[in-house]
Design an enzyme around this catalytic site. Structure first.
Site, PDB file in Angstrom:
ATOM      1  N   CYS A  39       0.872  -1.174   0.000  1.00 60.93           N
ATOM      2  CA  CYS A  39       0.000   0.000   0.000  1.00 60.93           C
ATOM      3  C   CYS A  39       0.911   1.227   0.000  1.00 60.93           C
ATOM      4  O   CYS A  39       2.098   1.111  -0.309  1.00 60.93           O
ATOM      5  CB  CYS A  39      -0.983  -0.005   1.177  1.00 60.93           C
ATOM      6  SG  CYS A  39      -0.264   0.191   2.811  1.00 60.93           S
ATOM      7  N   ASN A  96       2.431   1.546   4.276  1.00 64.00           N
ATOM      8  CA  ASN A  96       2.670   0.285   4.969  1.00 64.00           C
ATOM      9  C   ASN A  96       2.339   0.360   6.459  1.00 64.00           C
ATOM     10  O   ASN A  96       3.031  -0.201   7.293  1.00 64.00           O
ATOM     11  CB  ASN A  96       4.115  -0.189   4.746  1.00 64.00           C
ATOM     12  CG  ASN A  96       4.382  -1.624   5.172  1.00 64.00           C
ATOM     13  OD1 ASN A  96       5.469  -1.930   5.642  1.00 64.00           O
ATOM     14  ND2 ASN A  96       3.436  -2.506   5.019  1.00 64.00           N
ATOM     15  N   CYS A 153      -1.429   0.627   7.281  1.00 65.40           N
ATOM     16  CA  CYS A 153      -2.853   0.271   7.418  1.00 65.40           C
ATOM     17  C   CYS A 153      -3.199  -0.982   6.611  1.00 65.40           C
ATOM     18  O   CYS A 153      -3.351  -2.069   7.159  1.00 65.40           O
ATOM     19  CB  CYS A 153      -3.760   1.431   6.992  1.00 65.40           C
ATOM     20  SG  CYS A 153      -3.679   2.872   8.066  1.00 65.40           S
ATOM     21  N   ARG A 154      -3.326  -0.833   5.302  1.00 63.37           N
ATOM     22  CA  ARG A 154      -3.853  -1.915   4.472  1.00 63.37           C
ATOM     23  C   ARG A 154      -2.889  -3.081   4.292  1.00 63.37           C
ATOM     24  O   ARG A 154      -3.265  -4.240   4.481  1.00 63.37           O
ATOM     25  CB  ARG A 154      -4.279  -1.373   3.109  1.00 63.37           C
ATOM     26  CG  ARG A 154      -5.413  -0.372   3.211  1.00 63.37           C
ATOM     27  CD  ARG A 154      -5.692   0.318   1.916  1.00 63.37           C
ATOM     28  NE  ARG A 154      -4.587   1.217   1.570  1.00 63.37           N
ATOM     29  CZ  ARG A 154      -4.457   1.835   0.406  1.00 63.37           C
ATOM     30  NH1 ARG A 154      -5.351   1.627  -0.549  1.00 63.37           N
ATOM     31  NH2 ARG A 154      -3.450   2.647   0.183  1.00 63.37           N
ATOM     32  N   SER A 155      -1.647  -2.801   3.888  1.00 62.38           N
ATOM     33  CA  SER A 155      -0.734  -3.917   3.612  1.00 62.38           C
ATOM     34  C   SER A 155      -0.327  -4.682   4.875  1.00 62.38           C
ATOM     35  O   SER A 155      -0.241  -5.912   4.823  1.00 62.38           O
ATOM     36  CB  SER A 155       0.479  -3.463   2.797  1.00 62.38           C
ATOM     37  OG  SER A 155       1.197  -2.442   3.424  1.00 62.38           O
ATOM     38  N   ASP A 167      -8.243   3.129   1.349  1.00 60.72           N
ATOM     39  CA  ASP A 167      -7.363   3.568   2.426  1.00 60.72           C
ATOM     40  C   ASP A 167      -8.213   4.117   3.568  1.00 60.72           C
ATOM     41  O   ASP A 167      -8.924   5.105   3.395  1.00 60.72           O
ATOM     42  CB  ASP A 167      -6.410   4.642   1.908  1.00 60.72           C
ATOM     43  CG  ASP A 167      -5.302   4.969   2.889  1.00 60.72           C
ATOM     44  OD1 ASP A 167      -5.395   4.563   4.080  1.00 60.72           O
ATOM     45  OD2 ASP A 167      -4.327   5.620   2.479  1.00 60.72           O
TER      46      ASP A 167
END
Length: 171
Positions: free
Chosen positions: A15, A18, A20-22, A133
């Site tokens: 993301c 690095n 939140c999402r990944s 996001d």
């Protein structure tokens, strides 16, 4: 018997920062891989396309949402995608089109086929292609990320499991 990283299928989730999402995808997919007994065959990591948060743990809100569902991210630390990642990872899965485009710009031509969107493995969210996001939103955004990531993780695990079965039969 231990397997080296070179002998495993290596999966990198990407993301922007690095945090939140990944890392959520990293933790959730590790959980599913371990539950399936495939942790000796699959190496998992995450990174960001930007160097905003290098060395920082995942966003506190991401960690809290993940812990409610049994996923622990406290040991993960943000890093930026490195040039060697393109040769090390067979699957480099972006959370959205913007980060996929950034990866495509930096990726050598011989590794372009390793790039994709994580939600291409989703079973439930067929029309959705991006993991949004949640950074600037409320807690509901982190829950939505988990819903999407859990589903895509199951689809990716099925894809990899099917590959292992096919390869075992061909040997």
């Amino acid at each position: 018997m231990g397997y080296s990283q070179a002998e495993k299928t290596n999966v990198l989730f990407v993301c922007m920062g690095n945090i939140c999402r990944s890392p959520t995808a990293d933790a959730v997919f590790k959980h599913h891989v371990k539950s399936a007994g495939l942790e000796h065959f699959i190496y998992i990591d995450s990174a960001g396309t930007h160097a905003y948060h290098i060395g920082n743990p995942p966003d506190r809100r991401s960690q809290q949402a993940a812990l409610k569902r049994g996923y622990n991210m406290q040991d993960l630390r943000a890093r930026k995608v490195a040039p060697e990642d393109f040769s090390r990872f067979q699957y480099i899965l972006a959370m959205d089109y913007h980060n996929l485009e950034l990866l495509q710009k930096d990726c050598p031509p011989e590794y372009q086929d390793r790039l994709g969107l994580f939600l291409q493995y989703s079973n439930q969210w067929n029309t959705r292609k991006e993991v949004p996001d949640p950074y600037f939103g409320g807690s509901h955004g982190f829950e939505k990320v988990l819903d999407l990531v859990e589903d895509a993780s199951q689809g990716l695990l099925k894809h990899l499991s099917d590959q292992y079965r096919t390869n075992a039969v061909e040997r």
